[in-house]
Design an enzyme around this catalytic site. Structure first.
Site, PDB file in Angstrom:
ATOM      1  N   ASP A 275      -5.878  -0.109  -2.079  1.00  0.00           N
ATOM      2  CA  ASP A 275      -6.636  -0.970  -2.978  1.00  0.00           C
ATOM      3  C   ASP A 275      -7.984  -1.400  -2.432  1.00  0.00           C
ATOM      4  OD1 ASP A 275      -5.399  -2.718  -0.942  1.00  0.00           O
ATOM      5  OD2 ASP A 275      -6.257  -4.327  -2.154  1.00  0.00           O
TER       6      ASP A 275
ATOM      7  N   ARG B  69      -4.927   0.681  -6.920  1.00  0.00           N
ATOM      8  CA  ARG B  69      -3.688   1.240  -6.345  1.00  0.00           C
ATOM      9  C   ARG B  69      -3.040   2.278  -7.256  1.00  0.00           C
ATOM     10  NH1 ARG B  69      -2.297  -1.997  -1.958  1.00  0.00           N
ATOM     11  NH2 ARG B  69      -2.627  -4.223  -2.152  1.00  0.00           N
TER      12      ARG B  69
ATOM     13  N   GLY C 108       0.768  -1.245   0.000  1.00  0.00           N
ATOM     14  CA  GLY C 108       0.000   0.000   0.000  1.00  0.00           C
ATOM     15  C   GLY C 108       0.794   1.288   0.000  1.00  0.00           C
TER      16      GLY C 108
ATOM     17  N   PHE D 109     -14.316   3.918   3.461  1.00  0.00           N
ATOM     18  CA  PHE D 109     -13.383   3.107   2.693  1.00  0.00           C
ATOM     19  C   PHE D 109     -12.851   3.904   1.504  1.00  0.00           C
ATOM     20  CE2 PHE D 109     -11.969  -0.161  -0.276  1.00  0.00           C
ATOM     21  CZ  PHE D 109     -11.140  -0.870   0.574  1.00  0.00           C
ATOM     22  N   ILE D 110     -11.530   3.874   1.329  1.00  0.00           N
ATOM     23  CA  ILE D 110     -10.911   4.639   0.239  1.00  0.00           C
ATOM     24  C   ILE D 110     -10.018   3.748  -0.632  1.00  0.00           C
ATOM     25  CG2 ILE D 110     -10.903   6.854   1.493  1.00  0.00           C
ATOM     26  CD1 ILE D 110      -7.761   6.091   1.786  1.00  0.00           C
TER      27      ILE D 110
ATOM     28  N   LYS E  82      -7.168   6.943  10.273  1.00  0.00           N
ATOM     29  CA  LYS E  82      -8.614   7.012  10.520  1.00  0.00           C
ATOM     30  C   LYS E  82      -8.788   7.038  12.033  1.00  0.00           C
ATOM     31  CE  LYS E  82     -10.403   4.444   6.522  1.00  0.00           C
ATOM     32  NZ  LYS E  82     -10.920   3.116   6.049  1.00  0.00           N
TER      33      LYS E  82
ATOM     34  N   GLU F 176       3.982   3.884   6.277  1.00  0.00           N
ATOM     35  CA  GLU F 176       2.727   3.150   6.053  1.00  0.00           C
ATOM     36  C   GLU F 176       1.758   3.967   5.213  1.00  0.00           C
ATOM     37  OE1 GLU F 176       1.016   0.666   5.854  1.00  0.00           O
ATOM     38  OE2 GLU F 176       1.006  -0.646   7.599  1.00  0.00           O
ATOM     39  N   ASP F 177       0.826   3.268   4.588  1.00  0.00           N
ATOM     40  CA  ASP F 177      -0.214   3.968   3.826  1.00  0.00           C
ATOM     41  C   ASP F 177      -1.310   4.479   4.745  1.00  0.00           C
ATOM     42  OD1 ASP F 177      -1.086   1.382   4.416  1.00  0.00           O
ATOM     43  OD2 ASP F 177      -1.891   0.972   2.426  1.00  0.00           O
TER      44      ASP F 177
ATOM     45  N   ASP G  21      -5.536   2.213  10.549  1.00  0.00           N
ATOM     46  CA  ASP G  21      -6.979   2.094  10.745  1.00  0.00           C
ATOM     47  C   ASP G  21      -7.203   1.707  12.219  1.00  0.00           C
ATOM     48  OD1 ASP G  21      -9.665   1.843  10.167  1.00  0.00           O
ATOM     49  OD2 ASP G  21      -9.495  -0.018   9.071  1.00  0.00           O
TER      50      ASP G  21
HETATM   51  P1  IMP Z   1      -5.108  -1.707  10.675  1.00  0.00           P
HETATM   52  O1  IMP Z   1      -4.300  -2.883  11.131  1.00  0.00           O
HETATM   53  O2  IMP Z   1      -6.559  -1.859  11.057  1.00  0.00           O
HETATM   54  O3  IMP Z   1      -4.556  -0.378  11.108  1.00  0.00           O
HETATM   55  O4  IMP Z   1      -5.167  -1.801   9.123  1.00  0.00           O
HETATM   56  C1  IMP Z   1      -4.315  -1.165   8.259  1.00  0.00           C
HETATM   57  C2  IMP Z   1      -4.432  -1.792   6.893  1.00  0.00           C
HETATM   58  O5  IMP Z   1      -5.795  -1.955   6.490  1.00  0.00           O
HETATM   59  C3  IMP Z   1      -3.821  -0.890   5.860  1.00  0.00           C
HETATM   60  O6  IMP Z   1      -2.445  -1.149   5.705  1.00  0.00           O
HETATM   61  C4  IMP Z   1      -4.626  -1.192   4.629  1.00  0.00           C
HETATM   62  O7  IMP Z   1      -4.063  -2.271   3.931  1.00  0.00           O
HETATM   63  C5  IMP Z   1      -5.973  -1.604   5.144  1.00  0.00           C
HETATM   64  N1  IMP Z   1      -6.983  -0.518   5.072  1.00  0.00           N
HETATM   65  C6  IMP Z   1      -7.572   0.122   6.096  1.00  0.00           C
HETATM   66  N2  IMP Z   1      -8.464   1.032   5.679  1.00  0.00           N
HETATM   67  C7  IMP Z   1      -8.441   0.973   4.327  1.00  0.00           C
HETATM   68  C8  IMP Z   1      -9.176   1.681   3.281  1.00  0.00           C
HETATM   69  O8  IMP Z   1     -10.032   2.556   3.513  1.00  0.00           O
HETATM   70  N3  IMP Z   1      -8.864   1.330   2.002  1.00  0.00           N
HETATM   71  C9  IMP Z   1      -7.946   0.384   1.691  1.00  0.00           C
HETATM   72  N4  IMP Z   1      -7.250  -0.305   2.625  1.00  0.00           N
HETATM   73  C10 IMP Z   1      -7.504  -0.018   3.928  1.00  0.00           C
HETATM   74 MG    MG Z   2      -0.770  -1.263   4.391  1.00  0.00          MG
END
Ligand code: IMP
Ligand code: MG
Length: 180
Positions: free
Chosen positions: A162, A168, A48, A155-156, A134, A102-103, A106
């Protein structure tokens, strides 16, 4: 309004490239200021963050290194479900200043896992740089020092992110349109 269709979902531009790049530039400036003389090792988390990493690194002007890691998910045996393993860390992290790139953060569970794993490799310090946060979904307490943008809990896709592997490649960030 520019909309795109990916599989069953429609998306519309929510953050144009110019806005993204302005914030990436600001974050790069903060890192250049804070980590000069530390020869930081940027660890970009694939897939990402590839686009963010490229645009960020073009604006980093201090001596540094960049490398790429990946999180491999596999089904855990226990009820914890998915366990993520960090792969691709070939550098010696001992005594190094690390910047995880990181991208999106969440829930923060992915970042927590990265910090735990990299922490065992005896780095001097670990900083976090993320394109997006987020904040409404954050479940764990993280010190996220470098953030390009905070976004709502929608969701984006685009700019590296992706939906089911697709989207992407877009230069802008798109938000899903909820059709009631
Ligand atoms: P976390 O472990 O919940 O913080 O998740 C992070 C990962 O979830 C990111 O690296 C993304 O791959 C994915 N992710 C979370 N939100 C989105 C979104 O809105 N669009 C696409 N991928 C997302
Ligand atoms: Mg990621």
């Amino acid at each position: 309004m520019e909309t795109i269709q990916i599989k069953d979902k429609k998306f519309t531009v929510s953050i144009p490239e110019a806005d993204i790049l302005r914030e990436v530039e600001r974050v790069a400036g903060e890192i250049n200021r804070d980590l000069a003389d530390k020869n930081p090792l940027f660890l970009s988390v694939l897939n990402g963050s590839f686009m963010f990493t490229a645009d960020l690194m073009k604006r980093i002007t201090i001596p540094c290194e960049v490398s790429f890691v990946k999180l491999a998910s596999y089904q855990g045996i226990a009820s914890t479900g998915k366990v993520k393993e960090v792969i691709g860390v070939n550098e010696d992290l001992t005594g190094r200043t690390i910047v995880i790139v990181e991208d999106i953060i969440d829930t923060g569970l992915t970042m927590q896992r990265l910090l735990e794993t990299l922490g065992t490799r005896r780095p001097k310090e670990i900083h976090i740089a993320t394109l997006l946060v987020k904040p409404e979904k954050l479940k764990v307490n993280l010190d996220i020092e470098y953030v390009a943008m905070h976004i709502p809990n929608d969701f984006i896709v685009g700019y590296g992110l992706d939906y089911d592997g697709l989207g992407r490649n877009y230069k802008d960030i798109y938000t899903v349109i909820n059709e009631e």
